[in-house]
Design an enzyme around this catalytic site. Structure first.
Site, PDB file in Angstrom:
ATOM      1  N   ASP A  30     -16.283   4.814 -35.119  1.00  0.00           N
ATOM      2  CA  ASP A  30     -16.689   4.116 -35.999  1.00  0.00           C
ATOM      3  C   ASP A  30     -17.791   4.346 -35.862  1.00  0.00           C
ATOM      4  O   ASP A  30     -19.416   3.926 -34.879  1.00  0.00           O
ATOM      5  CB  ASP A  30     -16.320   2.408 -36.035  1.00  0.00           C
ATOM      6  CG  ASP A  30     -16.773   1.961 -37.392  1.00  0.00           C
ATOM      7  OD1 ASP A  30     -15.891   1.230 -37.913  1.00  0.00           O
ATOM      8  OD2 ASP A  30     -17.707   0.935 -37.587  1.00  0.00           O
ATOM      9  N   GLN A  93     -13.211  -5.795 -46.781  1.00  0.00           N
ATOM     10  CA  GLN A  93     -13.231  -4.175 -47.175  1.00  0.00           C
ATOM     11  C   GLN A  93     -14.549  -3.820 -47.793  1.00  0.00           C
ATOM     12  O   GLN A  93     -14.454  -3.940 -48.746  1.00  0.00           O
ATOM     13  CB  GLN A  93     -11.800  -3.768 -46.932  1.00  0.00           C
ATOM     14  CG  GLN A  93     -11.809  -2.546 -47.150  1.00  0.00           C
ATOM     15  CD  GLN A  93     -10.422  -1.860 -48.012  1.00  0.00           C
ATOM     16  OE1 GLN A  93      -9.675  -2.798 -49.124  1.00  0.00           O
ATOM     17  NE2 GLN A  93      -9.856  -0.658 -47.905  1.00  0.00           N
ATOM     18  N   HIS A  99      -7.713   2.188 -44.165  1.00  0.00           N
ATOM     19  CA  HIS A  99      -7.874   2.494 -42.367  1.00  0.00           C
ATOM     20  C   HIS A  99      -7.526   1.040 -41.601  1.00  0.00           C
ATOM     21  O   HIS A  99      -7.610   0.361 -42.183  1.00  0.00           O
ATOM     22  CB  HIS A  99      -9.443   3.054 -42.518  1.00  0.00           C
ATOM     23  CG  HIS A  99     -10.191   2.103 -42.657  1.00  0.00           C
ATOM     24  ND1 HIS A  99     -10.389   1.302 -43.671  1.00  0.00           N
ATOM     25  CD2 HIS A  99     -11.062   0.871 -42.350  1.00  0.00           C
ATOM     26  CE1 HIS A  99     -11.442   1.017 -43.740  1.00  0.00           C
ATOM     27  NE2 HIS A  99     -11.943   0.641 -42.998  1.00  0.00           N
TER      28      HIS A  99
HETATM   29  P1  5GP Z   1     -14.148  -1.538 -42.988  1.00  0.00           P
HETATM   30  O1  5GP Z   1     -14.680  -2.582 -43.721  1.00  0.00           O
HETATM   31  O2  5GP Z   1     -13.685  -1.139 -44.689  1.00  0.00           O
HETATM   32  O3  5GP Z   1     -12.709  -2.283 -42.691  1.00  0.00           O
HETATM   33  O4  5GP Z   1     -14.702  -0.729 -42.521  1.00  0.00           O
HETATM   34  C1  5GP Z   1     -14.976   0.323 -42.407  1.00  0.00           C
HETATM   35  C2  5GP Z   1     -16.241   1.089 -41.528  1.00  0.00           C
HETATM   36  O5  5GP Z   1     -16.189   1.967 -41.621  1.00  0.00           O
HETATM   37  C3  5GP Z   1     -16.888  -0.546 -40.720  1.00  0.00           C
HETATM   38  O6  5GP Z   1     -16.454  -0.799 -39.498  1.00  0.00           O
HETATM   39  C4  5GP Z   1     -18.306   1.319 -41.272  1.00  0.00           C
HETATM   40  O7  5GP Z   1     -19.166   0.551 -39.658  1.00  0.00           O
HETATM   41  C5  5GP Z   1     -17.194   1.758 -40.906  1.00  0.00           C
HETATM   42  N1  5GP Z   1     -17.820   3.141 -41.634  1.00  0.00           N
HETATM   43  C6  5GP Z   1     -18.458   3.017 -42.978  1.00  0.00           C
HETATM   44  N2  5GP Z   1     -19.052   4.381 -42.924  1.00  0.00           N
HETATM   45  C7  5GP Z   1     -18.874   5.562 -41.754  1.00  0.00           C
HETATM   46  C8  5GP Z   1     -19.558   6.822 -41.709  1.00  0.00           C
HETATM   47  O8  5GP Z   1     -20.090   7.149 -42.121  1.00  0.00           O
HETATM   48  N3  5GP Z   1     -18.833   7.212 -40.237  1.00  0.00           N
HETATM   49  C9  5GP Z   1     -18.399   5.833 -39.600  1.00  0.00           C
HETATM   50  N4  5GP Z   1     -17.838   6.797 -38.391  1.00  0.00           N
HETATM   51  N5  5GP Z   1     -17.938   5.363 -40.094  1.00  0.00           N
HETATM   52  C10 5GP Z   1     -18.568   4.636 -40.852  1.00  0.00           C
END
Ligand code: 5GP
Ligand code: ZN
Length: 112
Positions: A30, A93, A99
């Protein structure tokens, strides 16, 4: 999905620190870790979120969780780890490509 960040990561259009890839999944660190070790596992098939999944995705969901455990061990989380799937805006999200978060070590998230 043209505008999906994770589909772009899958196509190497956005760089990522990959830890695993096979024909169905990609796992990468992440970009904003909330724990000492924090990686994400995504299916190569784009699905917006858990709520869009049906019985067709059942085997994929199971394999994704098992892969989480396997990779957690490989990453040295021998003391245990946490998994999290945020679903929908109300579920926190931000990226709408399904994911699983896998993280371990000191975390900023309080224990439930
Ligand atoms: P969500 O809140 O959708 O469950 O989590 C999305 C996750 O994706 C977040 O923890 C954020 O830091 C990660 N993330 C968002 N954009 C990128 C990216 O471009 N690269 C990586 N490696 N992680 C990302
Ligand atoms: Zn996608």
């Amino acid at each position: 999905m043209l505008d999906c960040i994770f589909c772009k990561i899958l196509k190497n259009q956005i760089p990522s620190k990959k830890i695993f890839e096979d024909e169905d999944f990609l796992a990468f660190h992440d970009i904003h870790p909330i724990a000492r070790i924090h990686f994400l596992i995504i299916p190569k098939l784009h699905v917006d979120s858990l709520v869009q999944c049906t019985h067709v995705h059942q085997a994929m969901l199971g394999r994704m969780l098992l892969l989480g455990a396997e990779l957690a061990s490989q990453q040295g989380m021998n003391d245990g780890f946490r998994t999290m799937i945020n679903t929908g805006h109300g579920g926190g999200q931000e990226v709408f490509h399904l994911h699983v978060h896998v993280f371990g070590g000191e975390t900023v998230i309080p224990k439930l």
